[in-house]
Design an enzyme around this catalytic site. Structure first.
Site, PDB file in Angstrom:
ATOM      1  N   ASP A   1      40.667 -34.623 125.075  1.00 43.98           N
ATOM      2  CA  ASP A   1      40.388 -35.330 124.417  1.00 43.98           C
ATOM      3  C   ASP A   1      41.080 -36.677 125.169  1.00 43.98           C
ATOM      4  OD1 ASP A   1      40.184 -36.443 121.864  1.00 43.98           O
ATOM      5  OD2 ASP A   1      42.652 -35.577 121.732  1.00 43.98           O
TER       6      ASP A   1
ATOM      7  N   ARG B   1      21.959 -39.894 106.355  1.00 50.48           N
ATOM      8  CA  ARG B   1      21.774 -39.081 105.067  1.00 50.48           C
ATOM      9  C   ARG B   1      21.150 -39.076 103.808  1.00 50.48           C
ATOM     10  NH1 ARG B   1      22.637 -33.473 108.621  1.00 50.48           N
ATOM     11  NH2 ARG B   1      25.028 -33.920 107.932  1.00 50.48           N
TER      12      ARG B   1
ATOM     13  N   GLU C   1      52.055 -38.799 120.578  1.00 50.40           N
ATOM     14  CA  GLU C   1      51.663 -38.982 119.034  1.00 50.40           C
ATOM     15  C   GLU C   1      52.203 -38.288 118.416  1.00 50.40           C
ATOM     16  OE1 GLU C   1      47.039 -39.473 118.188  1.00 50.40           O
ATOM     17  OE2 GLU C   1      46.613 -38.247 119.817  1.00 50.40           O
TER      18      GLU C   1
ATOM     19  N   LYS D   1      42.825 -52.123 123.677  1.00 55.24           N
ATOM     20  CA  LYS D   1      43.882 -52.794 122.947  1.00 55.24           C
ATOM     21  C   LYS D   1      44.632 -53.819 124.061  1.00 55.24           C
ATOM     22  CE  LYS D   1      45.142 -47.833 122.302  1.00 55.24           C
ATOM     23  NZ  LYS D   1      45.450 -47.813 120.221  1.00 55.24           N
TER      24      LYS D   1
ATOM     25  N   HIS E   1      41.955 -41.877 127.587  1.00 55.31           N
ATOM     26  CA  HIS E   1      42.718 -42.781 127.859  1.00 55.31           C
ATOM     27  C   HIS E   1      43.390 -42.880 128.942  1.00 55.31           C
ATOM     28  CE1 HIS E   1      40.851 -42.662 124.001  1.00 55.31           C
ATOM     29  NE2 HIS E   1      41.211 -42.346 123.732  1.00 55.31           N
TER      30      HIS E   1
ATOM     31  N   LYS F   1      33.008 -41.154 122.345  1.00 51.97           N
ATOM     32  CA  LYS F   1      33.771 -40.287 122.902  1.00 51.97           C
ATOM     33  C   LYS F   1      33.908 -39.270 122.078  1.00 51.97           C
ATOM     34  CE  LYS F   1      38.163 -39.417 123.012  1.00 51.97           C
ATOM     35  NZ  LYS F   1      39.153 -38.447 122.364  1.00 51.97           N
TER      36      LYS F   1
HETATM   37  P1  NDP Z   1      31.869 -37.972 110.842  1.00 47.98           P
HETATM   38  O1  NDP Z   1      31.280 -36.057 111.383  1.00 47.98           O
HETATM   39  O2  NDP Z   1      32.835 -38.678 109.845  1.00 47.98           O
HETATM   40  O3  NDP Z   1      30.413 -38.546 110.502  1.00 47.98           O
HETATM   41  C1  NDP Z   1      29.320 -37.485 111.112  1.00 47.98           C
HETATM   42  C2  NDP Z   1      28.620 -38.773 111.016  1.00 47.98           C
HETATM   43  O4  NDP Z   1      27.672 -38.983 111.211  1.00 47.98           O
HETATM   44  C3  NDP Z   1      28.182 -38.544 109.171  1.00 47.98           C
HETATM   45  O5  NDP Z   1      27.645 -40.585 109.333  1.00 47.98           O
HETATM   46  C4  NDP Z   1      26.671 -38.169 109.170  1.00 47.98           C
HETATM   47  O6  NDP Z   1      26.106 -38.363 108.005  1.00 47.98           O
HETATM   48  C5  NDP Z   1      26.358 -38.304 110.684  1.00 47.98           C
HETATM   49  N1  NDP Z   1      25.033 -37.577 110.624  1.00 47.98           N
HETATM   50  C6  NDP Z   1      25.297 -36.209 110.937  1.00 47.98           C
HETATM   51  N2  NDP Z   1      23.759 -35.954 111.739  1.00 47.98           N
HETATM   52  C7  NDP Z   1      22.501 -36.495 111.291  1.00 47.98           C
HETATM   53  C8  NDP Z   1      22.111 -36.593 111.570  1.00 47.98           C
HETATM   54  N3  NDP Z   1      20.605 -35.625 111.254  1.00 47.98           N
HETATM   55  N4  NDP Z   1      20.852 -37.653 110.353  1.00 47.98           N
HETATM   56  C9  NDP Z   1      21.951 -39.033 110.860  1.00 47.98           C
HETATM   57  N5  NDP Z   1      22.667 -39.307 110.348  1.00 47.98           N
HETATM   58  C10 NDP Z   1      23.575 -38.027 110.826  1.00 47.98           C
HETATM   59  O7  NDP Z   1      32.315 -38.055 112.442  1.00 47.98           O
HETATM   60  P2  NDP Z   1      32.559 -39.143 112.857  1.00 47.98           P
HETATM   61  O8  NDP Z   1      33.034 -40.766 112.339  1.00 47.98           O
HETATM   62  O9  NDP Z   1      34.521 -38.870 112.922  1.00 47.98           O
HETATM   63  O10 NDP Z   1      32.749 -39.143 114.339  1.00 47.98           O
HETATM   64  C11 NDP Z   1      31.851 -39.978 114.716  1.00 47.98           C
HETATM   65  C12 NDP Z   1      31.448 -40.171 116.340  1.00 47.98           C
HETATM   66  O11 NDP Z   1      32.840 -40.878 116.883  1.00 47.98           O
HETATM   67  C13 NDP Z   1      32.104 -38.611 116.901  1.00 47.98           C
HETATM   68  O12 NDP Z   1      31.129 -38.556 118.197  1.00 47.98           O
HETATM   69  C14 NDP Z   1      33.634 -38.462 116.888  1.00 47.98           C
HETATM   70  O13 NDP Z   1      34.136 -37.281 118.551  1.00 47.98           O
HETATM   71  C15 NDP Z   1      33.622 -39.939 117.946  1.00 47.98           C
HETATM   72  N6  NDP Z   1      35.054 -40.840 117.598  1.00 47.98           N
HETATM   73  C16 NDP Z   1      35.190 -40.201 116.033  1.00 47.98           C
HETATM   74  C17 NDP Z   1      37.030 -40.380 115.722  1.00 47.98           C
HETATM   75  C18 NDP Z   1      37.498 -41.100 114.737  1.00 47.98           C
HETATM   76  O14 NDP Z   1      38.853 -41.246 114.452  1.00 47.98           O
HETATM   77  N7  NDP Z   1      36.689 -40.801 113.535  1.00 47.98           N
HETATM   78  C19 NDP Z   1      37.799 -41.815 117.599  1.00 47.98           C
HETATM   79  C20 NDP Z   1      36.699 -41.365 118.463  1.00 47.98           C
HETATM   80  C21 NDP Z   1      35.202 -40.728 118.485  1.00 47.98           C
HETATM   81  P3  NDP Z   1      25.616 -37.936 106.441  1.00 47.98           P
HETATM   82  O15 NDP Z   1      27.676 -38.248 105.880  1.00 47.98           O
HETATM   83  O16 NDP Z   1      24.824 -38.651 105.635  1.00 47.98           O
HETATM   84  O17 NDP Z   1      26.115 -36.348 106.567  1.00 47.98           O
HETATM   85  C1  BG6 Z   2      41.374 -40.447 120.325  1.00 46.44           C
HETATM   86  C2  BG6 Z   2      41.887 -39.428 119.907  1.00 46.44           C
HETATM   87  O1  BG6 Z   2      40.446 -41.257 121.404  1.00 46.44           O
HETATM   88  O2  BG6 Z   2      41.961 -40.834 120.468  1.00 46.44           O
HETATM   89  C3  BG6 Z   2      42.546 -38.626 119.010  1.00 46.44           C
HETATM   90  O3  BG6 Z   2      40.618 -38.176 119.837  1.00 46.44           O
HETATM   91  C4  BG6 Z   2      44.536 -39.762 119.258  1.00 46.44           C
HETATM   92  O4  BG6 Z   2      43.221 -37.279 119.194  1.00 46.44           O
HETATM   93  C5  BG6 Z   2      43.662 -41.420 119.396  1.00 46.44           C
HETATM   94  O5  BG6 Z   2      44.772 -39.485 118.431  1.00 46.44           O
HETATM   95  C6  BG6 Z   2      44.906 -42.206 119.477  1.00 46.44           C
HETATM   96  O6  BG6 Z   2      44.366 -43.675 119.264  1.00 46.44           O
HETATM   97  P1  BG6 Z   2      45.629 -44.677 118.605  1.00 46.44           P
HETATM   98  O7  BG6 Z   2      44.848 -46.018 119.469  1.00 46.44           O
HETATM   99  O8  BG6 Z   2      46.095 -44.254 117.828  1.00 46.44           O
HETATM  100  O9  BG6 Z   2      46.333 -44.105 120.220  1.00 46.44           O
END
Ligand code: NDP
Ligand code: BG6
Length: 482
Positions: free
Chosen positions: A235, A51, A216, A182, A240, A148
Site C-alpha cells: 500500500d 452504475r 499515520e 504534493k 509512495h 493505484k
Molecule cells: P469505491 O468502492 O468507493 O467506488 C468504486 C466505484 O466503482 C463506484 O463508483 C462504483 O459505482 C464503480 N463501479 C464498480 N463496478 C462498476 C461497474 N461494473 N460499472 C461501472 N462502475 C462500477 O472505490 P474508491 O473510490 O475508494 O476507489 C477507486 C479506485 O481508486 C480503487 O482502485 C482504489 O484502490 C483507488 N484509490 C482510492 C483511494 C481512496 O482514498 N478512496 C486512494 C488511492 C487509490 P457504483 O457506486 O455505481 O457501484
Molecule cells: C494512500 C494509501 O495511497 O495514501 C492510504 O492507500 C494512505 O493507506 C494514503 O492512508 C496516505 O496519503 P496522504 O496523502 O494522506 O499522506
C-alpha cells in the site's frame, strides 16, 4: 507573491467510479478548487460514470452534500459551487454490459482534450478500455488515468501494463502516485537541483544515512478488505516511499522533463539491493483505549497482514554505496508525519573534545504536516566553561516563508488532474518504473513467513514495534522521533 494560474485547454473528463469514495473525497473537490482558481475553463465538462440510476440533478446534489460533509474548502462560495456543479453530468453505465455506452459517446465532444479517469478497482481497467475502444470513445490523443494499486505483484502489474499498452501509447497513460503531486514532494527536486549547496555533499562520502518516515495516526478505516490484501508494504512502500527514495537518491536529470526524470528514478529502483531478512520489521496494531485492533478493523481475527513495516535498504551504485536508507511506514502511530532526514557524517578530523549524546548535523525535510526544512547544526554552547558543543535547529516553515501564498498551493490531485489535461507526464509513473518497483518488492513479501521474528504487535499511539528501533540501534543510530 502572487500564484500564477495558467488556464488549461477545454476538456471532457470522464470519471469512471464517479459515485465512489475517491471521486467524491478527492477528485471532484480538487476540480472545484481549480474551477475557483479559474484554471478550469468555463466550457470544461466532467462526466461522472456509475452504475446507480441517478439524474444529473440528483448526482449534483449528492456531490454538494458530500462537499459540505467533509467539508471541502470554500464550499460556502455558493456562486462558484453552483457554476461548478452545473458543468458536471452523470452517465449510468455498468461497464460489464453494453447499456449506456452510446449515450456516453454522444456526451463527448470532438474538438476538445479527452481524458478517462479510471477511479475503479483495477480488475475493471481491462473491460473499460476494451468497451471504450469498441464504442469508439477512444481518440488518438485521449489520456487514460489509472489509480493505484497498480497491480499486486510483478506479474499482475505486467498484465495491467499489457492491457493498457495494447490500446494506448505510453504517452497517453497516466499512472497516479498522488505523493508526486504534493508540493513538498516536488520541493525535494527544487531543493536538490536548485541549490548548488547540497549537490556536492549529497553522496556516501558525506551522508551517514537517510531516514524516510511516513507515519499515520489513523487506522485502515473502511478499506479493510483492500488493505488486508495489500498491507503496508504494497500500500505504501511500493509506491509512495519508493518515490520519495527515488527523488532523494536519483542523479540530476539532464532536463526537467518527464522521461529524463523517470529514467533517473528507474536507475535508482534498479540499483536497490536485496533486503536481508533481519533488515525487515513487520508489525500490526493492537487495540487501545477507544481504538479497535487491526484485526477487528479488517474483520479477520487471525490476519497476519502488516500495518507497519520498517526496512534497512541500500543502493548498489557509485553515489550511495555504504550509506543505508531506513524506511518506515505504519498506521495508528503516535502522529501523522511524513519526513525525510539526511544525517551527515562528522568532519573527517574532529578537533573538539568528545561529548556523549552528540547528534551531529542533519537536514530534515518535513513533507506533511507543517511543511518545511530544519537544518540541525553544531554550534558552541554559549557562555564560559570551555568549548562545549550543542546542536540547534535552523528552522524554516514554508507557510511562514511564503506567507498567504502557501495556502493557495494546489493539493496533490489538483496538480495531477491539471497535468493530465496539459499532457505533462513528469509527475506520473512510467510502466517500467512500476514493474521495477514490484520486482524489488516481490522477494521481500515472498519471504514474510521466514522473517526471524514474524509479525510484531504494537500499541496504537506508539511509534511502532520496539524491534524497529533495534534495526537502527544495531548500527548505533536512532530514528528521528515521531
Ligand atoms: P469505491 O468502492 O468507493 O467506488 C468504486 C466505484 O466503482 C463506484 O463508483 C462504483 O459505482 C464503480 N463501479 C464498480 N463496478 C462498476 C461497474 N461494473 N460499472 C461501472 N462502475 C462500477 O472505490 P474508491 O473510490 O475508494 O476507489 C477507486 C479506485 O481508486 C480503487 O482502485 C482504489 O484502490 C483507488 N484509490 C482510492 C483511494 C481512496 O482514498 N478512496 C486512494 C488511492 C487509490 P457504483 O457506486 O455505481 O457501484
Ligand atoms: C494512500 C494509501 O495511497 O495514501 C492510504 O492507500 C494512505 O493507506 C494514503 O492512508 C496516505 O496519503 P496522504 O496523502 O494522506 O499522506
Amino acid at each position: 507573491m502572487v500564484t500564477t494560474v495558467i488556464p488549461v485547454e477545454p476538456f471532457d473528463l470522464v470519471i469512471f467510479g464517479g459515485t465512489g469514495d475517491l471521486a467524491r473525497r478527492k477528485l471532484l473537490p480538487a476540480l472545484f478548487q481549480r474551477w475557483r482558481a479559474r484554471q478550469m475553463p468555463e466550457n470544461a465538462r466532467v462526466i461522472c460514470v456509475g452504475r446507480q440510476p441517478l439524474s444529473d440533478e440528483s448526482y449534483r446534489s449528492r456531490i454538494e452534500t458530500s462537499f459540505r460533509e467533509f467539508p471541502v474548502p470554500c464550499v460556502e462560495d455558493r456562486e462558484a459551487l453552483g457554476e461548478f456543479l452545473n458543468g458536471i453530468c452523470y452517465a449510468r453505465v455498468d461497464v460489464n454490459g453494453s447499456d449506456g455506452w452510446s449515450e456516453l459517446r454522444r456526451m463527448l465532444r470532438q474538438d476538445v482534450i479527452r481524458a478517462f479517469y479510471l477511479s475503479v478497482a483495477p480488475s475493471l481497467f481491462g473491460v473499460i478500455t476494451a468497451m471504450a475502444t469498441e464504442w469508439k470513445l477512444v481518440s488518438p490523443d485521449c489520456r487514460i488515468v489509472v489509480e493505484k494499486p497498480f497491480g499486486h505483484d510483478l506479474a499482475s502489474a505486467r498484465n495491467l501494463n499489457a492491457e493498457l499498452s495494447g490500446r494506448f501509447d505510453e504517452r497517453q497513460i497516466y499512472r497516479i502516485d498522488h505523493y508526486l503531486g504534493k508540493e513538498t514532494v516536488q520541493n525535494l527536486m527544487a531543493l536538490r537541483f536548485g541549490n548548488s549547496l547540497f549537490e556536492p555533499i549529497w553522496n556516501s562520502q558525506y551522508v551517514d544515512h537517510i531516514q524516510i518516515s511516513v507515519a499515520e495516526s489513523g487506522g485502515i478505516g473502511g478499506r479493510g478488505s483492500y488493505y488486508d490484501e495489500a498491507g503496508a508494504m504494497r500500500d505504501m512502500v511500493q509506491n509512495h516511499l519508493m518515490q520519495l527514495l527515488c527523488l532523494i537518491a536519483m542523479e540530476p536529470p539532464a532536463q526537467f522533463e518527464a522521461d529524463a526524470i523517470r529514467d533517473e528514478k528507474l536507475k535508482v529502483i534498479k540499483s536497490l539491493g536485496r533486503v536481508a531478512k533481519d533488515d525487515v520489521v513487520r508489525g500490526q496494531y493492537l487495540s487501545g483505549p477507544g481504538v479497535a485492533s487491526y484485526r477487528d478493523e479488517c474483520g479477520d481475527p487471525v490476519s497476519e497482514t502488516e500495518s507497519f513495516v520498517a526496512l534497512r535498504v541500500h543502493l548498489d551504485n557509485w553515489r550511495w554505496s555504504g550509506t543505508p536508507f531506513y524506511l518506515r511506514t505504519g498506521k495508528r502511530l503516535r502522529s501523522t508525519l511524513t519526513e525525510v532526514s539526511v544525517a551527515f557524517k562528522d568532519p573527517v578530523h574532529w578537533i573538539f573534545e568528545e561529548q556523549a549524546n552528540r547528534k551531529g548535523t542533519s537536514l530534515t525535510i518535513r513533507l506533511q504536516p507543517n511543511e518545511g526544512i530544519t537544518m540541525r547544526m553544531t554550534i558552541k554552547d554559549p557562555g564560559p566553561g570551555g568549548m562545549r558543543l550543542t546542536e540547534v535547529p535552523l528552522d524554516m516553515t514554508f507557510a511562514e516563508a511564503l506567507g498567504s501564498n502557501a495556502e493557495a498551493m494546489p493539493n496533490a490531485y489538483e496538480r495531477l488532474v491539471m497535468d493530465v489535461i496539459r499532457g505533462n507526464q513528469t509527475l506520473f509513473m512510467r510502466g517500467d518504473e512500476v514493474e521495477a518497483a514490484w520486482a524489488w518488492i516481490d522477494p521481500i513479501a515472498a519471504g514474510w513467513a521466514d522473517l526471524p521474528g514474524g509479525l510484531y504487535m504494537y500499541d496504537p499511539g506508539s511509534d511502532g514495534p520496539v524491534q524497529s528501533h533495534a534495526l537502527l540501534h544495531r548500527d548505533r543510530r536512532d530514528w528521528q522521533g515521531l
